[in-house]
Design a protein around this motif. Structure first.
Motif, PDB file in Angstrom:
ATOM      1  N   ASP A   1       0.808  -1.220   0.000  1.00 46.33           N
ATOM      2  CA  ASP A   1       0.000   0.000   0.000  1.00 46.33           C
ATOM      3  C   ASP A   1       0.842   1.270   0.000  1.00 46.33           C
ATOM      4  OD1 ASP A   1      -2.325  -1.623   0.339  1.00 46.33           O
ATOM      5  OD2 ASP A   1      -2.004  -1.636   2.514  1.00 46.33           O
TER       6      ASP A   1
ATOM      7  N   GLU B   1     -10.202   0.504   1.990  1.00 48.24           N
ATOM      8  CA  GLU B   1     -10.049   0.001   0.631  1.00 48.24           C
ATOM      9  C   GLU B   1     -11.416  -0.087  -0.045  1.00 48.24           C
ATOM     10  OE1 GLU B   1      -7.088  -3.262  -1.101  1.00 48.24           O
ATOM     11  OE2 GLU B   1      -8.780  -4.169  -0.030  1.00 48.24           O
TER      12      GLU B   1
ATOM     13  N   VAL C   1      -6.739   1.658  -2.270  1.00 45.93           N
ATOM     14  CA  VAL C   1      -6.716   2.371  -0.991  1.00 45.93           C
ATOM     15  C   VAL C   1      -7.290   3.772  -1.190  1.00 45.93           C
ATOM     16  CG1 VAL C   1      -5.230   3.368   0.793  1.00 45.93           C
ATOM     17  CG2 VAL C   1      -4.775   1.060  -0.071  1.00 45.93           C
TER      18      VAL C   1
END
Length: 227
Positions: free
Chosen positions: A13, A113, A118
């Motif tokens: 991420d 998410e 994200v």
């Protein structure tokens, strides 16, 4: 409305989280500039410079140009302040999120998410020197993608921190934000945070009128139901 879920941060991420944080901070530059323009010393500067130049040179066109240049200079000053803040964060806690937020007990970093992407973040760290008799958790890095606001994601992220704090036995959740982050201030107040302080971190920020607001949410509390 696209569904979303909140989970713990993962290394994959990282790039998206940094982009989300940087773009979110950049959005506050116009508000900070407008706020600066309302300050008495700024207004005095914007009026005094062209008048002094006009009286000294006898040229109002020159005075007008100087006034515009002053405005541009002030706008650049505000932009540099926010850029430097972002750069500092990217070099410190955001450089290694796992190390900063996930390797120690009592801290965490979460992402929201949606559609495999994200779209929101929030983090929490223990306060190193809390008031005597208190165990405090500080909320950091709350951000939601501009395309996914109005879906309750920011509120859900804050609830996640509050529930985590309860589970970990904290007595308070605290946070800091700037006076020009209006939507964030409204969100925190709506969720039961109380303003417990206001200060300036530097002389330049005082000149810009960019004060830091400190908020506290005392626990235990009842988590409000999902809407």
């Amino acid at each position: 409305m696209a569904p979303y879920h909140i989970r713990q941060y993962q290394e994959r991420d990282h790039k998206r989280v940094l982009d989300l944080f940087s773009s979110g901070m950049a959005e506050h530059v116009p508000a900070a500039f407008r706020h600066m323009l309302t300050l008495p010393h700024t207004l005095l500067l914007l009026l005094g410079v062209p008048i002094a130049i006009a009286l000294g040179s006898g040229s109002w066109p020159l005075a007008t140009v100087c006034s515009l240049l002053t405005l541009l200079g002030l706008r650049l000053r505000v932009w540099l302040s926010w850029r430097n803040f972002v750069a500092t964060c990217l070099c410190k806690d955001m450089a290694d999120i796992t190390k900063s937020y996930l390797n120690a007990r009592g801290s965490c970093f979460w992402v929201a998410e949606s559609g495999g992407q994200v779209v929101g973040t929030v983090a929490a760290l223990p306060v190193k020197d809390p008031p005597v008799g208190r165990k405090q958790l500080e909320l950091f890095r709350l951000s939601v993608s501009s395309q996914h606001r109005g879906q309750g994601i920011a509120k859900a992220l804050v609830r996640t921190v509050l529930q985590f704090a309860r589970d970990q036995g904290y007595s308070d959740v605290v946070l800091e934000t700037t006076i020009v982050q209006y939507s964030a201030v409204a969100l925190y107040q709506a969720m039961g945070f109380q303003k417990t302080g206001q200060y300036y971190v530097s002389i330049p920020m005082r000149l810009e009128g960019l004060s830091i607001l400190h908020f506290t949410h005392s626990l235990p509390f009842t988590v409000e139901p999902e809407m």
